[in-house]
Design a protein around this motif. Sequence first.
Motif, PDB file in Angstrom:
ATOM      1  N   LEU A  28      19.086 -10.886   5.348  1.00 54.32           N
ATOM      2  CA  LEU A  28      19.579 -10.456   6.663  1.00 54.32           C
ATOM      3  C   LEU A  28      20.052  -9.012   6.642  1.00 54.32           C
ATOM      4  N   VAL A  29      20.839  -8.649   5.644  1.00 51.66           N
ATOM      5  CA  VAL A  29      21.390  -7.291   5.581  1.00 51.66           C
ATOM      6  C   VAL A  29      20.290  -6.268   5.350  1.00 51.66           C
ATOM      7  N   THR A  30      19.375  -6.566   4.430  1.00 59.31           N
ATOM      8  CA  THR A  30      18.291  -5.625   4.130  1.00 59.31           C
ATOM      9  C   THR A  30      17.368  -5.456   5.326  1.00 59.31           C
ATOM     10  N   ALA A  31      17.047  -6.543   6.012  1.00 60.52           N
ATOM     11  CA  ALA A  31      16.206  -6.455   7.206  1.00 60.52           C
ATOM     12  C   ALA A  31      16.876  -5.593   8.272  1.00 60.52           C
ATOM     13  N   LEU A  81      12.010   1.764   8.739  1.00 61.95           N
ATOM     14  CA  LEU A  81      11.090   1.666   7.615  1.00 61.95           C
ATOM     15  C   LEU A  81      10.294   0.358   7.714  1.00 61.95           C
ATOM     16  N   ASP A  82       9.106   0.365   7.144  1.00 60.57           N
ATOM     17  CA  ASP A  82       8.183  -0.759   7.255  1.00 60.57           C
ATOM     18  C   ASP A  82       8.704  -1.988   6.513  1.00 60.57           C
ATOM     19  N   LEU A  83       8.938  -3.070   7.236  1.00 63.02           N
ATOM     20  CA  LEU A  83       9.438  -4.293   6.612  1.00 63.02           C
ATOM     21  C   LEU A  83       8.431  -4.878   5.634  1.00 63.02           C
ATOM     22  N   ARG A  84       7.141  -4.810   5.960  1.00 63.16           N
ATOM     23  CA  ARG A  84       6.123  -5.386   5.079  1.00 63.16           C
ATOM     24  C   ARG A  84       6.155  -4.740   3.697  1.00 63.16           C
ATOM     25  N   SER A  90       2.336 -10.309   3.680  1.00 63.01           N
ATOM     26  CA  SER A  90       0.994 -10.570   4.204  1.00 63.01           C
ATOM     27  C   SER A  90       0.925 -10.463   5.719  1.00 63.01           C
ATOM     28  N   GLY A  91       2.069 -10.342   6.369  1.00 64.10           N
ATOM     29  CA  GLY A  91       2.079 -10.252   7.820  1.00 64.10           C
ATOM     30  C   GLY A  91       1.922 -11.582   8.506  1.00 64.10           C
ATOM     31  N   GLY A 151      -2.244  -5.325   1.363  1.00 69.66           N
ATOM     32  CA  GLY A 151      -2.431  -4.109   2.134  1.00 69.66           C
ATOM     33  C   GLY A 151      -1.167  -3.436   2.629  1.00 69.66           C
ATOM     34  N   ALA A 152      -0.028  -3.673   1.980  1.00 69.26           N
ATOM     35  CA  ALA A 152       1.190  -2.927   2.300  1.00 69.26           C
ATOM     36  C   ALA A 152       1.131  -1.561   1.603  1.00 69.26           C
ATOM     37  N   ASP A 153       2.187  -0.775   1.712  1.00 72.76           N
ATOM     38  CA  ASP A 153       2.205   0.559   1.115  1.00 72.76           C
ATOM     39  C   ASP A 153       2.471   0.422  -0.386  1.00 72.76           C
ATOM     40  N   ALA A 154       1.406   0.262  -1.173  1.00 71.19           N
ATOM     41  CA  ALA A 154       1.542  -0.014  -2.601  1.00 71.19           C
ATOM     42  C   ALA A 154       2.156   1.168  -3.351  1.00 71.19           C
TER      43      ALA A 154
END
Length: 293
Positions: free
Chosen positions: A79-82, A90-93, A144-145, A264-267
Amino acid sequence: MNLVLTVLEITAPVFLLAAIGFIWVRMGFEYQIDFVTRMAMTLSVPCLIFTALMRTEIDPAALTALSLASVGVYAALTLVTALVLWLTKLDLRSYLAPLIFGNTGNLGLPLALFAFGEAGLGYAVVVFAVMALWSFTFGIWVVSGGGSVVRALKEPLLWATILGGIFLSQGWHTPVFLTNTLELTGQMAIPLMLITLGVAVARLRPGSIRLASVLSLLKIALCVGTSWIIGRLFGLDDVAFAVLVLQVSTPVAVTSYLLAVKYGADADAVAGLVVVSTLLSVLMLPLLLAVLL
């Protein structure tokens, strides 16, 4: 001085084994990381978890309290990080799973064993199991979305934990010949995971180091603070509390990078987090152990 020597005796084997993997790759030797990781996660680590739980002499009530505390820690961290990632856009994925899940297998298990003995390992596998379950369900779902969250049911780690918990609660033991076989198989896990960690770090190509540094420091603060508060709220004994804080505060796991590549996230960004947080852990984990011992 004695405390410093004790901390060095605990942490030095961990980082030296990781250094072996790092140097091995830099010298150009072959290392089949996919094969080793698959063997560790489907064979040796489940054996380690099962035998550690079966043979532990820890009060089942204490393990139950630690399990509930671990669930609370990871729920709060999620919860806190989200919220932080949403506020910073910033991109959650890409970032949520790495900032929640630490390297509780490669680093956490051996550190707990070296620092607190078999009792520490018994506690550590509980935290590891809770993390793995949340990672294999919610973590994969985020990266994975979307999609199925039942992959955990196919993981040997989950069933090893369940069986180990049943044997612990009932006081059962496997026959001696089988126990010896399982223990020998499980003993491969820690050196394999540490060497593989060094290999993986050597092969990573990180993205922005500045952002990775800021987020790695944020991860340390959130993980230590959250686990410390919840561990005290649950009234854990000293060893269980120390293992909880230590496990949750481990650096970003290499598996976060592998999942980012797969889905396919920001590796590159995740690779940066793995490298920077692992390097920071060389300083942070000994300091944390000095406080917890």
